[in-house]
Design a protein around this motif. Structure first.
Motif, PDB file in Angstrom:
ATOM      1  N   UNK A 312      55.504 -18.867 -28.465  1.00  0.00           N
ATOM      2  CA  UNK A 312      54.875 -17.752 -29.166  1.00  0.00           C
ATOM      3  C   UNK A 312      54.304 -18.175 -30.517  1.00  0.00           C
ATOM      4  N   UNK A 313      55.063 -18.924 -31.302  1.00  0.00           N
ATOM      5  CA  UNK A 313      54.597 -19.331 -32.625  1.00  0.00           C
ATOM      6  C   UNK A 313      53.417 -20.298 -32.530  1.00  0.00           C
ATOM      7  N   UNK A 314      53.418 -21.169 -31.522  1.00  0.00           N
ATOM      8  CA  UNK A 314      52.300 -22.091 -31.335  1.00  0.00           C
ATOM      9  C   UNK A 314      51.029 -21.318 -30.990  1.00  0.00           C
ATOM     10  N   UNK A 315      51.133 -20.357 -30.086  1.00  0.00           N
ATOM     11  CA  UNK A 315      49.977 -19.565 -29.685  1.00  0.00           C
ATOM     12  C   UNK A 315      49.434 -18.782 -30.877  1.00  0.00           C
ATOM     13  N   UNK A 316      50.329 -18.187 -31.648  1.00  0.00           N
ATOM     14  CA  UNK A 316      49.896 -17.431 -32.823  1.00  0.00           C
ATOM     15  C   UNK A 316      49.196 -18.333 -33.841  1.00  0.00           C
ATOM     16  N   UNK A 317      49.726 -19.553 -34.031  1.00  0.00           N
ATOM     17  CA  UNK A 317      49.128 -20.474 -34.999  1.00  0.00           C
ATOM     18  C   UNK A 317      47.730 -20.886 -34.570  1.00  0.00           C
ATOM     19  N   UNK A 318      47.545 -21.156 -33.279  1.00  0.00           N
ATOM     20  CA  UNK A 318      46.221 -21.517 -32.765  1.00  0.00           C
ATOM     21  C   UNK A 318      45.268 -20.342 -32.910  1.00  0.00           C
ATOM     22  N   UNK A 319      45.743 -19.156 -32.564  1.00  0.00           N
ATOM     23  CA  UNK A 319      44.905 -17.952 -32.651  1.00  0.00           C
ATOM     24  C   UNK A 319      44.415 -17.724 -34.074  1.00  0.00           C
ATOM     25  N   UNK A 320      45.301 -17.830 -35.033  1.00  0.00           N
ATOM     26  CA  UNK A 320      44.936 -17.567 -36.429  1.00  0.00           C
ATOM     27  C   UNK A 320      43.967 -18.620 -36.959  1.00  0.00           C
ATOM     28  N   UNK A 321      44.283 -19.888 -36.713  1.00  0.00           N
ATOM     29  CA  UNK A 321      43.484 -20.959 -37.299  1.00  0.00           C
ATOM     30  C   UNK A 321      42.118 -21.129 -36.640  1.00  0.00           C
ATOM     31  N   UNK A 322      41.973 -20.708 -35.398  1.00  0.00           N
ATOM     32  CA  UNK A 322      40.675 -20.797 -34.733  1.00  0.00           C
ATOM     33  C   UNK A 322      39.921 -19.471 -34.757  1.00  0.00           C
ATOM     34  N   UNK A 323      40.526 -18.451 -35.351  1.00  0.00           N
ATOM     35  CA  UNK A 323      39.868 -17.164 -35.424  1.00  0.00           C
ATOM     36  C   UNK A 323      39.711 -16.495 -34.076  1.00  0.00           C
ATOM     37  N   UNK A 324      40.694 -16.670 -33.194  1.00  0.00           N
ATOM     38  CA  UNK A 324      40.643 -16.096 -31.856  1.00  0.00           C
ATOM     39  C   UNK A 324      41.372 -14.755 -31.822  1.00  0.00           C
ATOM     40  N   UNK A 325      41.182 -14.033 -30.741  1.00  0.00           N
ATOM     41  CA  UNK A 325      41.856 -12.751 -30.544  1.00  0.00           C
ATOM     42  C   UNK A 325      42.952 -12.883 -29.497  1.00  0.00           C
ATOM     43  N   UNK A 326      43.795 -11.869 -29.425  1.00  0.00           N
ATOM     44  CA  UNK A 326      44.816 -11.849 -28.372  1.00  0.00           C
ATOM     45  C   UNK A 326      44.169 -11.838 -26.995  1.00  0.00           C
ATOM     46  N   UNK A 327      42.999 -11.201 -26.899  1.00  0.00           N
ATOM     47  CA  UNK A 327      42.285 -11.180 -25.613  1.00  0.00           C
ATOM     48  C   UNK A 327      41.822 -12.587 -25.235  1.00  0.00           C
ATOM     49  N   UNK A 328      41.353 -13.356 -26.216  1.00  0.00           N
ATOM     50  CA  UNK A 328      40.927 -14.731 -25.938  1.00  0.00           C
ATOM     51  C   UNK A 328      42.052 -15.539 -25.304  1.00  0.00           C
ATOM     52  N   UNK A 329      43.287 -15.285 -25.726  1.00  0.00           N
ATOM     53  CA  UNK A 329      44.437 -16.075 -25.272  1.00  0.00           C
ATOM     54  C   UNK A 329      45.329 -15.284 -24.318  1.00  0.00           C
ATOM     55  N   UNK A 330      44.746 -14.300 -23.634  1.00  0.00           N
ATOM     56  CA  UNK A 330      45.536 -13.432 -22.759  1.00  0.00           C
ATOM     57  C   UNK A 330      46.209 -14.193 -21.626  1.00  0.00           C
ATOM     58  N   UNK A 331      45.516 -15.186 -21.058  1.00  0.00           N
ATOM     59  CA  UNK A 331      46.109 -15.924 -19.939  1.00  0.00           C
ATOM     60  C   UNK A 331      47.166 -16.906 -20.427  1.00  0.00           C
ATOM     61  N   UNK A 332      46.951 -17.464 -21.605  1.00  0.00           N
ATOM     62  CA  UNK A 332      47.962 -18.333 -22.200  1.00  0.00           C
ATOM     63  C   UNK A 332      49.248 -17.558 -22.436  1.00  0.00           C
ATOM     64  N   UNK A 333      49.130 -16.371 -23.007  1.00  0.00           N
ATOM     65  CA  UNK A 333      50.306 -15.556 -23.308  1.00  0.00           C
ATOM     66  C   UNK A 333      50.971 -15.032 -22.039  1.00  0.00           C
ATOM     67  N   UNK A 334      50.181 -14.647 -21.044  1.00  0.00           N
ATOM     68  CA  UNK A 334      50.771 -14.095 -19.822  1.00  0.00           C
ATOM     69  C   UNK A 334      51.486 -15.166 -19.007  1.00  0.00           C
ATOM     70  N   UNK A 335      50.967 -16.398 -19.032  1.00  0.00           N
ATOM     71  CA  UNK A 335      51.663 -17.486 -18.344  1.00  0.00           C
ATOM     72  C   UNK A 335      52.985 -17.781 -19.041  1.00  0.00           C
ATOM     73  N   UNK A 336      52.986 -17.786 -20.362  1.00  0.00           N
ATOM     74  CA  UNK A 336      54.245 -17.992 -21.077  1.00  0.00           C
ATOM     75  C   UNK A 336      55.228 -16.869 -20.757  1.00  0.00           C
TER      76      UNK A 336
END
Length: 384
Positions: A312-336
């Motif tokens: 979770x913390x890794x995904x959040x760090x990538x999202x913040x630093x790359x300016x992405x949204x939760x939707x952008x990483x929806x499959x990453x989060x759902x697989x986790x």
């Protein structure tokens, strides 16, 4: 027999000159991702079930299990003793688990992958096998060739010990081979039995690992062709071309993720430094900017992001630093959420969900991104 030519006797010099060669540039062979499939061992557990099964009562450790964004994982738990309690496995037993589960799930993923693109085991000419959860000689490449009955002249490579980023390292090897062997089918197989790398000693160090990783395998079929089509695939799924890759090693964090010998436990133990998410996040921009350099693309032009489910913390760090949204990483989060961290194959589980979603359009660009020991960040640029 040579083709005949008619000569105009009024222009003999011109007609006797050699016919000009085509000046049209030759289209390079493009490695294309034809299809993907995944497999897991038979037993799936919720995080709450695992806390009860493993008799974990420490409030802090229970919090690590329940607050990490993971709901369920596939695992192969230790055998029970006569009293019904889980027995402490030896390193030899863990290695046997790694081999048995790795071959079984890896072979299942390969068969499903080939069936999905309408290809046969006899078509496979190159196999790259990736794993980190154990060390075998011969490795999974040989064991899978034997298990699946692939041709004995199938070329192979084992990528061992590189950790969660290793799937993209393996993909680089597959696409490089495919580019020099156009129209021949290659496979990438990431097979991880993370439950063969567990130490149960009640410490927070091992609890973080034991709360995070799951078992599973993924197989990806790749073939290069000058044709922009699916290179012989009968699948209706998109078959993107891999355009370029980029790597970055965070050298001062070389020991932040490691798999080393625990003398007290008598087995290998995985270690994750608490600073890992922040190190990954702080350097994510570097590797992505390097990936896009010279392509004419900016981050906002990337339609699809497939990032390793590192936690979770890794995904959040990538999202913040790359300016992405939760939707952008929806499959990453759902697989986790559904599988935990599957190490080298996690990104392929997410990639599979992207394809199944059916939102990819021709011309879209996508980024694959993994991170792991080194500390290393890997990335690849796709065009659908």
């Amino acid at each position: 027999m040579t083709a005949s030519r008619t000569i105009d006797i009024d222009r003999p010099d011109e007609d006797l000159r050699p016919e000009p060669r085509s000046t049209r540039p030759t289209q390079p062979a493009l490695p294309r991702l034809l299809g993907v499939a995944t497999a897991n061992p038979p037993h799936r557990y919720s995080q709450r079930e695992l806390l009860d099964l493993l008799n974990i009562t420490d409030a802090k450790i229970r919090g690590v299990f329940l607050n990490g964004g993971i709901e369920t994982r596939y695992l192969t738990l230790p055998p029970r003793d006569r009293e019904g309690e889980f027995r402490v496995e030896t390193q030899g037993e863990l290695l046997a688990k790694h081999r048995t589960q790795g071959v079984r799930t890896g072979a299942a993923a390969v068969r499903q992958c080939l069936a999905g693109i309408g290809r046969d085991l006899r078509d496979v000419r190159y196999l790259v096998a990736v794993t980190t959860t154990g060390f075998l000689t011969p490795g999974f490449s040989a064991l899978l060739i034997n298990e699946l009955g692939l041709d004995p002249d199938t070329a192979r490579l084992d990528v061992v010990g590189m950790g969660c980023n290793a799937g993209l390292n393996g993909l680089a090897a597959v696409t490089n081979w495919s580019a020099t062997h156009p129209d021949e089918l290659a496979l990438l197989v990431c097979s991880e039995a993370c439950s063969a790398a567990y130490v149960f000693d009640g410490t927070m160090r091992t609890a973080v690992v034991n709360s995070l990783f799951g078992d599973g395998a993924a197989a990806l079929a790749v073939q290069a062709s000058g044709d922009t089509g699916a290179a012989g695939s009968v699948s209706s799924s998109p078959t993107p071309a891999l355009l370029t890759t980029s790597s970055y090693m965070i050298r001062h964090a070389v020991g932040a993720m490691r798999y080393d010998w625990d003398e007290d436990a008598g087995k290998f133990s995985f270690y994750l430094d608490k600073e890992v998410p922040y190190e990954v996040g702080a350097h994510a921009e570097i590797v992505i900017d390097k990936l896009l350099r010279g392509t004419g693309l900016r981050r906002k032009d990337i339609a699809h992001w497939t990032v390793h489910s590192g936690g979770k913390k890794v995904i959040d760090a990538v999202k913040i630093n790359l300016g992405l949204t939760s939707h952008d990483l929806r499959h990453t989060s759902s697989v986790m959420r559904d599988f935990g961290n599957l190490s080298s194959g996690s990104f392929l589980f997410s990639y599979q969900r992207l394809l199944e979603e059916g939102r990819v359009r021709p011309g879209d660009h996508g980024v694959l991104m993994t991170m792991g020991p080194g500390s290393q960040i890997e990335s690849a640029l796709l065009q659908f």
